[in-house]
Design an enzyme around this catalytic site. Structure first.
Site, short mmCIF file in Angstrom:
data_model
loop_
_atom_site.label_atom_id
_atom_site.label_comp_id
_atom_site.label_asym_id
_atom_site.label_seq_id
_atom_site.Cartn_x
_atom_site.Cartn_y
_atom_site.Cartn_z
N CYS A 5 63.69 -10.77 45.58
CA CYS A 5 62.35 -10.62 45.05
C CYS A 5 62.35 -10.78 43.53
O CYS A 5 63.34 -10.49 42.86
CB CYS A 5 61.81 -9.24 45.43
SG CYS A 5 60.07 -9.00 45.04
N ASP A 7 60.76 -8.95 41.62
CA ASP A 7 60.58 -7.61 41.06
C ASP A 7 61.77 -7.28 40.15
O ASP A 7 62.93 -7.34 40.58
CB ASP A 7 60.50 -6.60 42.21
CG ASP A 7 60.14 -5.20 41.76
OD1 ASP A 7 60.68 -4.73 40.73
OD2 ASP A 7 59.34 -4.56 42.46
N ARG A 9 62.94 -4.63 39.14
CA ARG A 9 63.75 -3.46 39.50
C ARG A 9 64.95 -3.83 40.37
O ARG A 9 65.87 -3.05 40.52
CB ARG A 9 62.88 -2.43 40.24
CG ARG A 9 61.77 -1.85 39.39
CD ARG A 9 60.84 -1.00 40.22
NE ARG A 9 60.20 -1.83 41.25
CZ ARG A 9 59.54 -1.34 42.30
NH1 ARG A 9 59.43 -0.04 42.47
NH2 ARG A 9 58.98 -2.15 43.16
N HIS A 66 63.78 -5.23 49.44
CA HIS A 66 63.90 -3.94 48.76
C HIS A 66 62.73 -3.02 49.08
O HIS A 66 61.68 -3.46 49.56
CB HIS A 66 63.99 -4.14 47.24
CG HIS A 66 62.73 -4.67 46.63
ND1 HIS A 66 61.76 -3.85 46.10
CD2 HIS A 66 62.28 -5.93 46.47
CE1 HIS A 66 60.77 -4.59 45.63
NE2 HIS A 66 61.06 -5.86 45.84
N CYS A 69 58.22 -2.77 47.92
CA CYS A 69 57.95 -4.19 47.64
C CYS A 69 56.45 -4.43 47.62
O CYS A 69 55.76 -4.23 48.63
CB CYS A 69 58.62 -5.06 48.69
SG CYS A 69 58.33 -6.83 48.46
#
Length: 176
Positions: A5, A7, A9, A66, A69
């Site tokens: 992803c 993202d 994080r 993850h 999400c």
């Protein structure tokens, strides 16, 4: 290769103890792999997969989802009428989330919103693994035993990683 992803994080190198340059990485919303569609249009994820498998000759391809999400939550909201903007044909996000619809259909009746969304996060991995096998060059490399594909899901809060076992159609935590 790792498909994960976008993202921020999701810190793949930290999770796997890898240094810069050890992974060929592709990031997109919800780490989704679309099905093989040789329609002559632009396909960033498909191009990255083709490059990794056909030209870099990667031996392992990992799809990593993850917790928490936003893409999986967006798909949940779209499917439940909670975000009509995603239904608009002009929504790039909505069209991208349509890739996850088979996963939503599998988990939509598994409980409350939190439970279904967590299951949908894991379905981003399962659907992507299924779609990877629609690419002839991936299927060929897997059949020749020169490529292995893997699915993992990371709990960002606890740091635990769950591996997907296709034979059991289940994720399980692997201890260190």
């Amino acid at each position: 290769m790792i498909i994960t992803c976008c993202d921020s994080r999701v810190q793949v190198n930290s999770l796997f103890g890898a240094g810069p340059g050890e992974f060929f990485m592709h990031r997109n919303i919800a780490n989704l792999v679309p099905p093989y569609e040789p329609d002559g249009l632009r396909h960033g994820t498909s191009a990255a997969i083709e490059y990794a498998v056909r030209y870099l000759k990667v031996s392992n391809l990992i799809v990593m989802g993850h917790s928490s999400c936003g893409g999986a939550k967006g798909c949940y909201d779209m499917c439940n009428g909670n975000n009509p903007d995603l239904d608009s044909k002009e929504s790039f996000i909505g069209r991208w989330m349509e890739i996850l619809m088979p996963g939503y259909e599998r988990v939509k009746d598994k409980g409350d919103e939190e439970t279904v969304t967590r299951e949908l996060e894991k379905q981003t991995v399962v659907v992507s693994l299924e779609n990877l096998m629609t690419f002839p060059f991936v299927r060929d490399a897997v059949s020749k035993d020169v490529l292995s594909i893997h699915g993992v899901w990371s709990n960002l809060a606890s740091g635990e990683i769950e591996f997907y076992d296709a034979d059991r159609d289940a994720f399980s935590i692997v201890s260190a």
